[in-house]
Design a protein around this motif. Structure first.
Motif, short mmCIF file in Angstrom:
data_model
loop_
_atom_site.label_atom_id
_atom_site.label_comp_id
_atom_site.label_asym_id
_atom_site.label_seq_id
_atom_site.Cartn_x
_atom_site.Cartn_y
_atom_site.Cartn_z
N SER A 98 10.73 19.69 -7.66
CA SER A 98 9.46 19.54 -6.96
C SER A 98 9.33 20.61 -5.89
O SER A 98 10.33 20.98 -5.26
CB SER A 98 9.38 18.16 -6.30
OG SER A 98 8.37 18.12 -5.31
N ASP A 158 7.30 12.60 -6.28
CA ASP A 158 6.53 12.17 -7.46
C ASP A 158 6.78 10.68 -7.71
O ASP A 158 7.92 10.25 -7.84
CB ASP A 158 6.95 13.00 -8.67
CG ASP A 158 7.03 14.48 -8.33
OD1 ASP A 158 5.98 15.09 -8.12
OD2 ASP A 158 8.16 15.01 -8.27
N ARG A 168 1.76 4.19 -14.05
CA ARG A 168 0.76 5.18 -13.67
C ARG A 168 1.44 6.13 -12.69
O ARG A 168 1.93 5.71 -11.64
CB ARG A 168 -0.46 4.52 -13.02
CG ARG A 168 -1.63 5.48 -12.83
CD ARG A 168 -2.89 4.76 -12.41
NE ARG A 168 -3.32 3.80 -13.41
CZ ARG A 168 -3.99 4.10 -14.52
NH1 ARG A 168 -4.29 5.36 -14.78
NH2 ARG A 168 -4.35 3.14 -15.35
N SER A 213 1.76 10.11 -10.71
CA SER A 213 1.23 11.40 -10.25
C SER A 213 2.42 12.28 -9.88
O SER A 213 3.39 11.79 -9.29
CB SER A 213 0.30 11.22 -9.04
OG SER A 213 -0.84 10.47 -9.39
N PHE A 214 2.34 13.56 -10.21
CA PHE A 214 3.49 14.42 -9.98
C PHE A 214 3.06 15.87 -9.90
O PHE A 214 2.00 16.26 -10.39
CB PHE A 214 4.53 14.25 -11.10
CG PHE A 214 3.99 14.55 -12.48
CD1 PHE A 214 4.08 15.82 -13.02
CD2 PHE A 214 3.37 13.55 -13.23
CE1 PHE A 214 3.58 16.10 -14.28
CE2 PHE A 214 2.87 13.82 -14.49
CZ PHE A 214 2.98 15.09 -15.03
N GLU A 215 3.91 16.66 -9.23
CA GLU A 215 3.74 18.11 -9.18
C GLU A 215 5.14 18.73 -9.28
O GLU A 215 6.00 18.48 -8.43
CB GLU A 215 3.08 18.54 -7.88
CG GLU A 215 2.87 20.05 -7.79
CD GLU A 215 2.31 20.50 -6.45
OE1 GLU A 215 2.15 21.72 -6.26
OE2 GLU A 215 2.05 19.63 -5.59
N GLY A 254 -5.08 14.81 -18.53
CA GLY A 254 -4.71 14.88 -17.12
C GLY A 254 -3.39 15.55 -16.86
O GLY A 254 -3.01 15.75 -15.69
N HIS A 270 -1.19 18.89 -16.93
CA HIS A 270 -1.44 20.33 -16.92
C HIS A 270 -0.11 21.08 -16.97
O HIS A 270 0.80 20.80 -16.20
CB HIS A 270 -2.21 20.73 -15.66
CG HIS A 270 -3.48 19.97 -15.47
ND1 HIS A 270 -4.66 20.31 -16.10
CD2 HIS A 270 -3.75 18.85 -14.74
CE1 HIS A 270 -5.61 19.45 -15.76
NE2 HIS A 270 -5.08 18.56 -14.94
N TRP A 283 1.87 19.55 -13.66
CA TRP A 283 1.35 18.58 -12.71
C TRP A 283 0.38 17.63 -13.40
O TRP A 283 -0.14 17.91 -14.47
CB TRP A 283 0.68 19.29 -11.53
CG TRP A 283 -0.63 19.99 -11.82
CD1 TRP A 283 -1.89 19.54 -11.59
CD2 TRP A 283 -0.79 21.30 -12.39
NE1 TRP A 283 -2.82 20.46 -11.97
CE2 TRP A 283 -2.19 21.55 -12.46
CE3 TRP A 283 0.09 22.28 -12.85
CZ2 TRP A 283 -2.70 22.75 -12.97
CZ3 TRP A 283 -0.42 23.46 -13.36
CH2 TRP A 283 -1.79 23.68 -13.42
N GLY A 284 0.21 16.49 -12.79
CA GLY A 284 -0.69 15.49 -13.34
C GLY A 284 -1.01 14.43 -12.30
O GLY A 284 -0.21 14.20 -11.38
N LYS A 285 -2.16 13.79 -12.45
CA LYS A 285 -2.59 12.77 -11.48
C LYS A 285 -3.07 11.52 -12.22
O LYS A 285 -3.88 11.60 -13.15
CB LYS A 285 -3.71 13.31 -10.59
CG LYS A 285 -4.14 12.36 -9.47
CD LYS A 285 -5.13 13.02 -8.55
CE LYS A 285 -5.60 12.07 -7.46
NZ LYS A 285 -4.50 11.62 -6.60
N ASP A 286 -2.53 10.39 -11.81
CA ASP A 286 -2.92 9.08 -12.35
C ASP A 286 -2.82 9.04 -13.88
O ASP A 286 -3.73 8.54 -14.57
CB ASP A 286 -4.34 8.73 -11.91
CG ASP A 286 -4.42 8.50 -10.41
OD1 ASP A 286 -3.40 8.11 -9.81
OD2 ASP A 286 -5.50 8.72 -9.83
#
Length: 813
Positions: free
Chosen positions: A236, A248, A273, A275-277, A322, A324, A342-345
């Protein structure tokens, strides 16, 4: 005074041989017969024996005070530290750490071998692949492997070496996997990264170890065929090397999703569910399935357990809405596929967790266990392959490149650098091969894996720097003929990934090693955490006995310069010197841990020195193992001796540095007397030894060939611009054959016998004056042509696009 010296000698002798308590008591009783001061010393001696021998007295007077002290100064293990400590196994490194290596055990470890299938794959498929690779082309033009190379990689199973045969993989040994990677790396660092990583830490390895039957049956055949390309998203931007601090987060809940694998829609299912980067994820831009590490929470208690479940690993198809991943990093202008994810929800079902719901929260342990395997293979193999390439090319280069009428290999400064290249390359492969032997025996030595990763990538930095210095402008000018630049650019990548080297050295090698490898420290810590006074007493008593034995052996061996049992043979002295330093390291480590306690983790300059000593002792033992494994050849003795001596010298240097900087000066004084009673004993390898190693490498014969086995060497015409490596050996052979004639021409010119203006005209003049035959002149012209081909660097058009296609068009002389 004499009585005290006698008592000290008795203590040293009994400690040296780890004598049982009854023998100590017998010695004390004998002192009573001496009368006077000796009698009083005997009474004190027997009192100490009574305290240590009677459990109730020992607990009351020794262990209980120590228990209270250590309770204050030693911090409890965190959950991530506990997982790291429990991951993997303890193997040969524990012999070194505890100060008394059993060399018979090392000798009896079976040597790693290739099966016929594995050897054939290296000799054929891997050879073919290497011949297809053109580093300059995809580094500066395509920024990717050509489609035909990718197709070949997938069809031949290069990304399926660790997958079991029943799923369509190769199921190679760890040793074979490493040697394939080594050969590819000797040709192209970027290609090696892209081919190695699917076989290293990633979905395939995690699925094979922990996956559900459904996950194995679906993903492993697809990964084996290359239908799916994997990546693993751990790092991360907010945590870096501290993977336990990743922000994350996934939450257990009910939701709906569309499965991109078959387009089916699923409503109101239990899942996560998230979210991560992530960044620095190799293969991410072209991956079809991502292994994702995140922290899982269950605020509603839907899984029936705790709220904070912990680090979890899951499998996500990259086609999910969602998610990427189609961006690239450019790591030091080495264009292997690497990028952010990365991704969200994003919602996915609970059974996409690797291993299913039962493995929720087990991700850190899974990663630690698998990472120690990959850390022994991928980057160490990359380093070994690059070092072999540098060792061979530099050995050839110093034979063909001339200055002041001599091959530059004749200059001692160049010879010293070449000897260092040889010794470091020998150390790197020996250290990795010993680790691979452990892996293939079913071990998972996590501490050794950290040593091998750190030391191989650091030693490669030294090897490449020396090779660049020797090559000079030949290695600085970029172009398709430069066979070192790509490896130079790749060095920082290996140093950075899979645990940055500064962190690995300062926190992992000794920090984790102290917990895992010491015979008693972990038992003591666990007893402290459990308030188990009796358990602490047992471990502490054994610890005191071991430490006193190491102190005595360190002192005695420090006076004699060597000691202990050792195998016979040409390197018997090195085994005995390693015995001394192993005892010295073990006692020094005990004193450092006792005086600094938990603060030692924050004293990274000190823990780093202990890591250096530990690592170099492991490296020395691996080199000793390699020399015997390869038949104890007399012609390889100088190289092996140089490699071992260098490691022992650096181990002692690290210990001396710790003693000089230990904050507790009383403890430092104790160590100085015990560990260095007559001063330092190890010297850097002698000049004469370095000169012999350099001369042996310049023969391009048996020693160099064994040192650089498993490297790729192209079979092509010597004037093929696409294969500059192929030009070196023909040039070296031709130059060596004509060296005597060239010297004769220089002497004739010095005497004024040759007056023509150009080298070519001087040859004609020499033939006319019958100083040379026509055939000899032709052989000199051919040698010069081959030399010209080998030493020429690239030049380009004014836009730096098209390299020169005819290196002979500029010939003036």
């Amino acid at each position: 005074m004499m009585e005290i010296l006698i008592v000290l000698a008795a203590v040293a002798a009994l400690s040296l041989f780890a004598a049982p308590l009854w023998l100590w008591a017998a010695a004390g009783a004998a002192m009573l017969l001496g009368g006077g001061l000796m009698m009083w010393l005997g009474l004190l001696w027997l009192a100490a024996c009574a305290v240590l021998g009677a459990a109730s007295l020992r607990v009351k007077l020794v262990s209980r005070p120590a228990f209270g002290l250590f309770k204050k100064i030693l911090p409890p293990l965190s959950a991530t530290e506990q997982a790291a400590v429990e991951a993997g196994t303890v193997w040969w490194e524990a012999e070194i750490f505890n100060g008394k290596p059993d060399w018979r055990k090392l000798q009896n470890y079976r040597d790693p071998k290739l099966t016929e299938e594995e050897q054939s794959f290296i000799d054929n498929e891997t050879e073919t692949l290497c011949a297809m690779l053109n580093d300059w082309r995809y580094t500066h033009r395509d920024k990717d492997l050509p489609p035909e190379v990718w197709q070949y990689v997938k069809e031949q199973g290069f990304i399926a070496m660790i997958i079991e045969k029943k799923y369509g993989g190769k199921q190679f040994s760890h040793y074979a996997h490493a040697k394939v990677a080594t050969k590819i790396a000797s040709r192209s660092p970027a290609a090696a990264y892209m081919i190695m990583l699917p076989n290293s830490l990633g979905p395939a390895e995690l699925i094979q170890h922990y996956g559900t039957a459904e996950q194995k049956d679906y993903y492993l055949p697809r990964l084996a065929k290359g239908t799916d390309i994997p990546c693993f998203a751990l790092t991360s931007p907010w945590a870096g090397s501290d993977a336990g601090a990743i922000p994350d987060t996934g939450t257990v809940c009910y939701g709906s999703y569309t499965d991109p694998r078959d387009g089916s829609r699923h409503e109101n299912v239990l899942g996560v569910r998230v979210s991560f980067e992530k960044r620095w994820i190799t293969m991410a831009p072209i991956a079809t399935v991502i292994g994702l590490a995140f922290k899982l929470r269950d605020p509603e208690g839907l899984l029936g357990g705790k709220t904070d479940i912990g680090i979890t690993c899951a499998l996500l198809p990259t086609a999910m809405e969602g998610l990427h991943h189609r961006r690239r990093h450019y790591p030091n202008e080495t264009p292997f596929w690497n990028g952010p994810v990365w991704g969200k929800d994003i919602f996915f079902p609970i059974d996409w967790i690797i291993g299913g719901q039962a493995y929720a929260g087990q991700g850190w342990r899974m990663l630690m266990e698998c990472l120690s395997i990959g850390r022994c293979i991928s980057l160490p193999s990359q380093s070994v392959g690059n070092a072999k390439h540098a060792a061979w090319t530099t050995s050839a280069w110093v034979g063909i490149r001339r200055q002041f009428g001599l091959p530059i290999g004749k200059f001692e400064g160049v010879g010293e650098a070449l000897a260092r290249i040889g010794a470091h390359t020998y150390q790197m492969e020996a250290a990795q091969d010993l680790a691979l032997a452990g892996l293939d025996m079913g071990e998972n030595p996590s501490v050794i894996s950290a040593m091998v990763k750190f030391n191989n990538t650091e030693r490669l930095r030294k090897v490449i720097n020396d090779a660049m210095d020797i090559h000079g402008g030949r290695a600085v000018v970029g172009g398709p003929r430069n066979y070192l630049a790509a490896m130079y650019n790749a060095v920082p990548i290996g140093i950075t990934v899979e645990g940055a080297n500064i962190l690995t050295r300062c926190l992992m090698i000794f920090g984790q090693g102290a917990y895992r490898c010491h015979n008693h420290v972990l038992n003591e810590i666990q007893a402290l955490q459990n308030n188990d006074e009796a358990g602490f007493d047992r471990a502490f008593a054994r610890h005191l006995k071991q430490s006193s034995s190491n102190a005595a052996r360190s002192f005695v061996y420090g006076i004699t310069g060597r000691g202990g049992r050792a195998p016979s043979g040409p390197l018997a002295s090195a085994y005995k010197r390693a015995n001394r330093l192993s005892a010295a390291f073990a006692f020094t480590a005990d004193v450092a841990m006792l005086t600094l306690g938990g603060d030692l983790k924050r004293r990274e300059s000190l823990s780093g020195r202990l890591a250096d000593a530990f690592s170099n002792l492991y490296t020395a033992s691996a080199c000793l193992k390699r020399f015997e494994q390869e038949g104890s050849r007399q012609e390889d003795l100088p190289l092996a001796e140089y490699a071992v001596s260098l490691a022992l010298y650096e181990a002692e240097t690290a210990l001396a540095g710790l003693v000089a900087n230990l904050p507790n000066r009383l403890a430092a004084a104790l160590l100085r007397v015990t560990v260095f009673p007559t001063g330092r004993r190890e010297n850097a390898p002698a000049d004469a030894l370095a000169h012999q190693v350099s001369a042996d490498m310049q023969q391009l014969g048996g020693t160099l060939e064994r040192l650089t086995r498993f490297r790729f060497h192209p079979q092509a015409a010597d004037d093929d611009l696409n294969e500059p490596l192929a030009a070196l050996k023909p040039a070296w052979e031709a130059v060596r054959q004509t060296d005597r004639l060239e010297q004769m021409l220089r002497k004739a010119e010095a005497k004024g016998e040759l007056t023509a203006a150009t080298p070519s005209e001087k040859l004609d003049e020499a033939v006319e004056k019958e100083l040379l035959t026509a055939e000899q002149a032709d052989s000199i012209r051919e040698a010069r042509r081959l030399l010209k081909n080998a030493i020429t660097v690239d030049d380009f058009d004014m836009e730096l696009n098209a390299p020169n296609t005819d290196i002979f068009e500029k010939r003036v002389f």
